[in-house]
Design an enzyme around this catalytic site. Structure first.
Site, PDB file in Angstrom:
ATOM      1  N   SER A 173       1.025  -1.123   0.332  1.00 56.13           N
ATOM      2  CA  SER A 173       0.152  -0.257   0.368  1.00 56.13           C
ATOM      3  C   SER A 173       0.947   1.280   0.057  1.00 56.13           C
ATOM      4  O   SER A 173       1.734   1.423  -0.927  1.00 56.13           O
ATOM      5  CB  SER A 173      -1.108   0.189   1.890  1.00 56.13           C
ATOM      6  OG  SER A 173      -2.009   0.665   0.808  1.00 56.13           O
ATOM      7  N   THR A 174       0.790   1.994   1.062  1.00 58.49           N
ATOM      8  CA  THR A 174       1.840   3.250   1.281  1.00 58.49           C
ATOM      9  C   THR A 174       3.469   2.519   0.756  1.00 58.49           C
ATOM     10  O   THR A 174       3.852   2.294   1.661  1.00 58.49           O
ATOM     11  CB  THR A 174       1.114   3.690   2.597  1.00 58.49           C
ATOM     12  OG1 THR A 174      -0.025   4.401   2.341  1.00 58.49           O
ATOM     13  CG2 THR A 174       1.581   5.408   2.406  1.00 58.49           C
ATOM     14  N   HIS A 200      -2.655  -0.833  -3.048  1.00 54.21           N
ATOM     15  CA  HIS A 200      -3.940  -0.208  -2.817  1.00 54.21           C
ATOM     16  C   HIS A 200      -3.288   1.108  -4.012  1.00 54.21           C
ATOM     17  O   HIS A 200      -2.242   1.988  -3.765  1.00 54.21           O
ATOM     18  CB  HIS A 200      -3.916  -0.064  -1.566  1.00 54.21           C
ATOM     19  CG  HIS A 200      -4.129  -0.631  -0.316  1.00 54.21           C
ATOM     20  ND1 HIS A 200      -4.185  -0.887   0.832  1.00 54.21           N
ATOM     21  CD2 HIS A 200      -4.289  -2.032  -0.831  1.00 54.21           C
ATOM     22  CE1 HIS A 200      -3.866  -2.592   1.187  1.00 54.21           C
ATOM     23  NE2 HIS A 200      -4.234  -2.663  -0.086  1.00 54.21           N
ATOM     24  N   MET A 293       0.396   1.024   5.146  1.00 57.50           N
ATOM     25  CA  MET A 293      -1.127   1.490   6.436  1.00 57.50           C
ATOM     26  C   MET A 293      -1.865   0.155   6.592  1.00 57.50           C
ATOM     27  O   MET A 293      -1.768  -0.428   5.489  1.00 57.50           O
ATOM     28  CB  MET A 293      -1.177   2.782   6.818  1.00 57.50           C
ATOM     29  CG  MET A 293      -0.703   4.416   6.102  1.00 57.50           C
ATOM     30  SD  MET A 293      -1.661   4.995   6.063  1.00 57.50           S
ATOM     31  CE  MET A 293      -2.649   5.560   4.386  1.00 57.50           C
ATOM     32  N   ASP A 296      -3.963  -5.129   6.348  1.00 57.45           N
ATOM     33  CA  ASP A 296      -4.656  -5.988   4.879  1.00 57.45           C
ATOM     34  C   ASP A 296      -3.894  -6.826   4.270  1.00 57.45           C
ATOM     35  O   ASP A 296      -2.043  -7.111   4.489  1.00 57.45           O
ATOM     36  CB  ASP A 296      -5.100  -4.916   3.341  1.00 57.45           C
ATOM     37  CG  ASP A 296      -5.146  -5.370   2.709  1.00 57.45           C
ATOM     38  OD1 ASP A 296      -6.715  -6.108   2.534  1.00 57.45           O
ATOM     39  OD2 ASP A 296      -5.517  -4.919   1.245  1.00 57.45           O
TER      40      ASP A 296
END
Length: 357
Positions: A173-174, A200, A293, A296
């Site tokens: 993600s991030t 993401h 973050m 998941d």
């Protein structure tokens, strides 16, 4: 308190972003700027913790401003991107340069889009601000940090019988676009497995990400399409706004895209992908969870390990932009190896290149 400088050439966007952020008790908007040149002067004067930065601006655009901010101040920057194709490509470039994350400007129903943007903006600014404060609190004498240790470590041994078929799945993600740039181009074009990636990201941006990674890599990289075969030596990026799964189909693997909601609210979701891969009983699986973050991927890894024939790898805290997703998996005792992002590709390759005797 997280001190934020808002940079945008649009007076409406400056006010909207400022209003959203000031409603959050942890955040203080300390100033605004209309372009990159003005932003650099105000950074020097106001000493913000986080910057929100428009990509398309006069005088000095967002990309050039970002380079200066990272070079001189090393501050986390949240890019504010348009929905145009040029805006999407510039956003991917900014993430590779080192932007912390991004949000997209409203495009459809203003009231609905603004609500979505507010939630995303506040979440990202708080995460970025925490990263700044953690760096500021670090000791001035730098010492080698011990690698994080899982509470429990699952036992893994390579199966000694059965077909030597592999599949690799990655969740991030991030910070993911930049991390993927350090992993995917290092994979060999003859990798003995398909690679399926959940990053993401909103709809439309993943195509630009796939194109950029493909340009940098020997292995073929593409945005995944519903119903296509998942073949060895190809990396499939899950499209933004869709969940991705892999199923068996007449002796081979097929990619399935759908709109199902998930408990994590992410679409695509790493949990969703990992669970589907875990059902491939006659395949050896490599599951990688990288910077991001939240948590998941942790529930999906747990299900994969219960099904067997899985090697799990987490990115180390040292190289993560946000040690959220890997940390959750490590704390749950679901990770076999913790690797610096620079070493993840080698670890993947060693798993799928091994031929059993």
């Amino acid at each position: 308190m997280i001190r934020v400088l808002v940079v945008d050439d649009s007076a409406f966007m400056r006010k909207m972003i400022s209003d959203f952020l000031t409603e959050e008790k942890q955040i203080e908007v300390i100033g605004t700027a209309r372009n990159g040149e003005e932003a650099l002067k105000k950074i020097e004067l106001l000493k913000p913790d986080v910057i929100t930065l428009d990509i398309e601006m006069p005088v000095m655009n967002g990309t050039d401003t970002l380079r200066k901010i990272i070079e001189i101040y090393q501050l986390p920057v949240i890019m504010v991107s348009s929905q145009t194709q040029q805006g999407k490509e510039c956003t991917i470039n900014c993430l590779e340069i080192g932007a912390f994350d991004f949000i997209t400007k409203p495009s459809g129903s203003i009231s609905l889009d603004l609500y979505k943007i507010k939630e995303q903006l506040v979440e990202r600014v708080i995460a970025a601000g925490r990263s700044t404060h953690q760096k500021a609190a670090a000791p001035t004498v730098i010492r080698p940090e011990p690698k994080p240790k899982p509470i429990a470590k699952p036992v893994w041994s390579q199966p000694k019988s059965g077909p030597n078929r592999h599949i690799v799945c990655i969740g991030t993600s991030t910070g993911g676009p930049r991390a993927l740039q350090k992993v995917i181009p290092k994979l060999p074009k003859d990798l003995n497995a398909p690679v399926v990636v959940v990053q993401h990201m909103p709809e439309g941006f993943t195509a630009s990400l796939a194109d950029r990674l493909n340009h940098l890599s020997d292995i073929h990289v593409k945005e995944a399409k519903d119903g296509e075969a998942a073949i060895n030596g190809c990396v499939y990026i899950a499209p933004g706004g869709k969940n991705i799964s892999v199923i068996k189909n007449s002796g081979s693997l097929k990619i399935v895209l759908d709109n199902h909601d998930t408990p994590s609210r992410h679409k695509p979701s790493a949990d969703y992908l990992f669970r589907s891969v875990g059902k491939l009983a006659d395949y050896e699986k490599v599951a990688v969870i990288m910077t991001g973050m939240g948590s998941d991927g942790t529930a999906g890894l747990k299900d994969m390990l219960a099904s067997g024939n899985v090697k799990t790898i987490a990115e180390s805290e040292e190289s993560c932009v946000v040690f959220g997703m890997p940390k959750a998996a490590v704390k749950a005792g679901l990770v076999h190896e913790i690797k610096h992002v620079e070493d993840i590709a080698a670890s993947i390759t060693s798993c799928v290149k091994k031929e059993r005797v």
